[in-house]
Scaffold this active site. Structure first.
Site, PDB file in Angstrom:
ATOM      1  N   SER A 168       0.831  -1.208   0.000  1.00  0.00           N
ATOM      2  CA  SER A 168       0.000   0.000   0.000  1.00  0.00           C
ATOM      3  C   SER A 168       0.858   1.248   0.000  1.00  0.00           C
ATOM      4  CB  SER A 168      -0.937   0.004   1.217  1.00  0.00           C
ATOM      5  OG  SER A 168      -0.192   0.056   2.412  1.00  0.00           O
ATOM      6  N   ASN A 277      -0.087  16.970   4.505  1.00  0.00           N
ATOM      7  CA  ASN A 277      -0.268  18.309   3.929  1.00  0.00           C
ATOM      8  C   ASN A 277       0.998  19.133   4.100  1.00  0.00           C
ATOM      9  OD1 ASN A 277      -2.907  18.004   3.105  1.00  0.00           O
ATOM     10  ND2 ASN A 277      -3.725  18.611   5.096  1.00  0.00           N
ATOM     11  N   GLY A 377      25.929  20.305 -20.642  1.00  0.00           N
ATOM     12  CA  GLY A 377      26.479  19.412 -21.657  1.00  0.00           C
ATOM     13  C   GLY A 377      27.058  18.166 -21.014  1.00  0.00           C
ATOM     14  N   GLU A 401       5.349  11.128  -0.744  1.00  0.00           N
ATOM     15  CA  GLU A 401       4.456  12.088  -0.097  1.00  0.00           C
ATOM     16  C   GLU A 401       3.265  12.404  -0.978  1.00  0.00           C
ATOM     17  OE1 GLU A 401       5.235  14.305   2.816  1.00  0.00           O
ATOM     18  OE2 GLU A 401       7.287  13.704   3.222  1.00  0.00           O
TER      19      GLU A 401
END
Lengths: 453, 294
Positions: A168, A277, A377, A401
């Site tokens: 999860s 948050n 570069g 997050e």
């Protein structure tokens, strides 16, 4: 055009003698030799400018010189972070009565943005540590606050945040780590993945399942290192963020006292979402710092590198590219700061603004750093040059997050929700919206869910 | 070799002598001069100087050649003044001095610099308001007069300044202040120790290190290796907001800030000319003869 030229003119190698060179005087170009248009101190109060100055000084003197070494040798810079904690960076938005600095979200964003120019990975860890300290400060009772916060604020002890599991990530509410009540202890079983600081830190803020399926069954407990049944996986090898170890955190019949639970049973998910948050603003701020440093590095390189008989700074195309980068940087900065203000004021749009900020800023800043590498570069690809480390370090900010894809869902659902009522198709039980997302929307938009800070 | 300098006692009460520390005032207008007055028993005054930031590399001469462009150029505290502030705060922490006062001369913006000094540990600040044309022509002489007047007014025992400002490198204010006050001076200090009523100063000079013992009140100017300035901590920055900064005008101190110097012209250093390559030693000698060098 004017912006690019202003940026380009901002650097010319001066004739300061070696006799005067000293880290404070001879500061890195990244910190002070900046054109007015990308100056991060514009619009700040005097006090905020002071905070920013300390953070920039610290980043330039204590972090930037070691950034490459910490990355290559995968060193967790405990001493440097403790020095930062002495300045008050260990608990920036934690209450002063338990050792924090008691500053606002905007102050925090400014500080992390500045620190990030010195080392993104270390600053990102410091922000995670701050989030954990804040959670205990805000949702813990007095005993818990007094037990954990002072040590966290001084970084005598380090903290890790454990939400993600192998099964999860975005679908956080479906976490499986169980916590069965036995007497006055919870017995934890399960494992967490990708835990920043895991194995090297002392205090773990863990989201575990004490009740039914879904977000309402999740609680938040604090587990201390050394508790029987707590072990760690191998240290992960990562593309960036190498100054913080990442390990799986494994619970095997790990007994945690009930007194270590933050808030009531079932409040864990809400705590996690509120923490995120602020976490999103912090991560976005870290991206900002990296982008800022990269813009300056690109500009400096353009003033030095010559091709086709002139310096790259004379190429109109590159001037425009730099101007675009500067514009995106300033736009990102404004969005993050607005989100921080919205959060600290508890405005209704705070949550969506934080998601939008994280989504927009991490993407844009990565593009800026990537572009800066391109401008360098072939040199940009060498580890001798800092720009590649900024690119590698902030790539993960688009993932954790709140994976950007998820933030899109978050924001789009919010948009629809505000137009529709509780009977919105997205929220009806028979819709295809996953349980967890529906719960997330309800949880974060319910009026009773008020922001503590 | 130790040398005691003779000093006239300014105040009858030894315990209330004040020290003032002055930094180098820059000749250029963008600097503000902040003397740090340190009082051994009562107050320590620090001079804090606001100069163009040392890492700003692109400095342009004004089109009218009267100075350099300062608009939009980032200013910050003179690094030597930071060292001076740090030394004064250290003395206070050792309980050798009672109060540290940070002083700066200049327009409104120097308040930021004073706040930084307060955040590092100074107790209060004095802002000597000098703005506009006066500020542009403010030089070491005027600043040292201001400091001398302030030292007498505040009854400072010790004045600590940075040895020089990094934008004009005058290295004059400290010395001039000491002369105006008729106080002994310990300049280019790399070590300062308070011993009873005397100050032992180790000075960095061309020949090496010189140790002198001077009586208080005295003026000390800080050199690079005196200490490493601390970072202001977040709590101290917030406490600094509550510390007082008093405003004073030069006229109140009876000082005339008009300059005795007039800047005629400011030019960039000449562009480096390309050289000439020669094939043989003979050609080299010929060329040198042609150029009149030999």
């Amino acid at each position: 055009m004017a912006a690019a030229m202003a940026l380009v003119r901002g650097v010319r190698f001066g004739s300061y003698s070696i006799g005067r060179s000293r880290s404070l005087i001879f500061n890195s170009l990244q910190r002070r030799g900046i054109a007015a248009c990308v100056d991060p101190s514009i619009g700040l109060t005097d006090e905020q400018k002071e905070f920013q100055k300390v953070a920039f000084d610290f980043a330039a003197n204590e972090m930037a010189p070691h950034m490459a070494e910490w990355d290559q040798k995968e060193i967790f810079p405990v001493e440097a972070m403790r020095k930062a904690a002495q300045l008050g960076f260990g608990g920036i938005y934690v209450n002063p009565d338990v050792g924090g600095s008691g500053l606002s979200r905007l102050d925090t964003s400014i500080i992390f943005e500045a620190l990030s120019t010195g080392c993104v990975s270390t600053t990102a860890y410091i922000s995670i540590h701050n989030m954990c300290a804040w959670m205990i400060d805000t949702f813990g009772n007095n005993e818990q606050r007094e037990k954990f916060c002072p040590d966290l604020c001084s970084m005598q002890k380090f903290a890790s945040y454990c939400l993600t599991e192998p099964g999860s990530g975005s679908d956080a509410a479906s976490l499986l780590t169980s916590a069965k009540l036995q007497g006055d202890h919870y017995i934890l079983n399960g494992s967490k993945a990708f835990i920043s600081g895991g194995g090297d830190t002392d205090v773990y803020v863990v989201m575990c399942r004490t009740g039914e399926k879904g977000p309402k069954g999740i609680s938040c407990v604090v587990v201390e290192k050394g508790t029987a049944g707590l072990s760690f996986g191998k240290k992960e090898k990562k593309v960036g963020w190498n100054s913080q170890p990442t390990r799986a955190v494994i619970f095997e019949d790990c007994a945690v006292p009930v007194t270590n639970r933050l808030g009531a049973e079932g409040e864990g998910f809400s705590i996690a979402m509120k923490g995120l948050n602020g976490g999103r603003i912090n991560i976005a701020s870290c991206s900002l710092g990296a982008a800022h440093a990269s813009v300056l590095l690109a500009r400096d390189h353009m003033c030095v590198r010559k091709q086709f008989g002139e310096t790259l700074s004379n190429s109109q195309f590159l001037q425009f590219k730099l101007a675009e980068m500067a514009t995106k940087l300033v736009a990102s900065r404004l969005l993050v700061r607005q989100a921080a203000v919205a959060l600290q004021e508890g405005r209704p749009d705070a949550v969506s603004l934080c998601s939008m900020a994280k989504l927009f800023v991490t993407d844009e800043c990565f593009a800026i750093c990537n572009q800066a590498l391109q401008i360098h570069g072939g040199y940009g690809y060498l580890k001798d040059y800092a720009v590649q480390q900024y690119v590698r370090d902030i790539r993960v900010h688009q993932i954790l997050e709140g994976n950007d894809f998820f933030c899109l869902i978050h924001v789009s659902e919010m948009q629809w929700f505000s137009k529709l009522s509780w009977s919105s198709p997205a929220l009806s039980p028979s819709s295809n919206t996953p349980d967890s997302i529906r719960q997330l929307i309800i949880e974060t938009l319910r009026p009773e869910v008020s922001q503590k800070r | 070799m130790h040398r005691s300098s003779e000093v006239k006692h300014l105040a009858s009460d030894f315990n209330t002598r004040a020290c003032e520390c002055f930094g180098q005032p820059p000749v250029q207008p963008f600097e503000s001069h902040c003397p740090v007055l340190t009082d051994r028993t009562v107050r320590v005054q620090l001079k804090v100087l606001k100069v163009k930031d040392g890492s700003v590399f692109f400095i342009r001469v004004k089109p009218d050649r009267t100075g350099v462009v300062t608009d939009g150029v980032k200013h910050s505290m003179n690094p030597f003044c930071e060292i001076a502030v740090e030394e004064a705060v250290k003395l206070k922490e050792k309980k050798l001095v009672k109060e540290v006062v940070a002083v700066s001369c200049g327009p409104q913006q120097v308040q930021e610099t004073i706040r930084t000094a307060l955040a590092m540990g100074a107790d209060r600040g004095i802002h000597v308001e000098v703005s506009g044309k006066d500020y542009e022509t403010l030089g070491p002489l005027q600043v040292s007069k201001i400091f001398a007047a302030l030292a007498k007014k505040e009854q400072a025992d010790l004045i600590i300044l940075g040895k020089q400002a990094i934008d004009d490198d005058c290295n004059q204010t400290g010395q001039m202040t000491a002369a105006l006050l008729d106080w002994p001076q310990g300049t280019f200090a790399s070590e300062v120790t308070l011993e009873a009523d005397k100050l032992k100063v180790v000075r960095e000079i061309d020949g090496g290190l010189e140790t002198i013992k001077i009586n208080l009140p005295a003026v000390v100017t800080a050199d690079l290796r005196l200490n490493t300035p601390r970072y202001a901590t977040l709590p101290n920055i917030m406490k600094a907001k509550k510390k007082k900064i008093t405003n004073v005008k030069p006229a109140d101190l009876g000082v005339d800030v008009s300059s005795r110097l007039e800047v005629l012209k400011v030019d960039e250093p000449p562009q480096r000319q390309s050289g000439v390559k020669v094939e043989t030693v003979h050609d080299l000698v010929e060329k040198l003869k042609e150029a009149g060098r030999i």
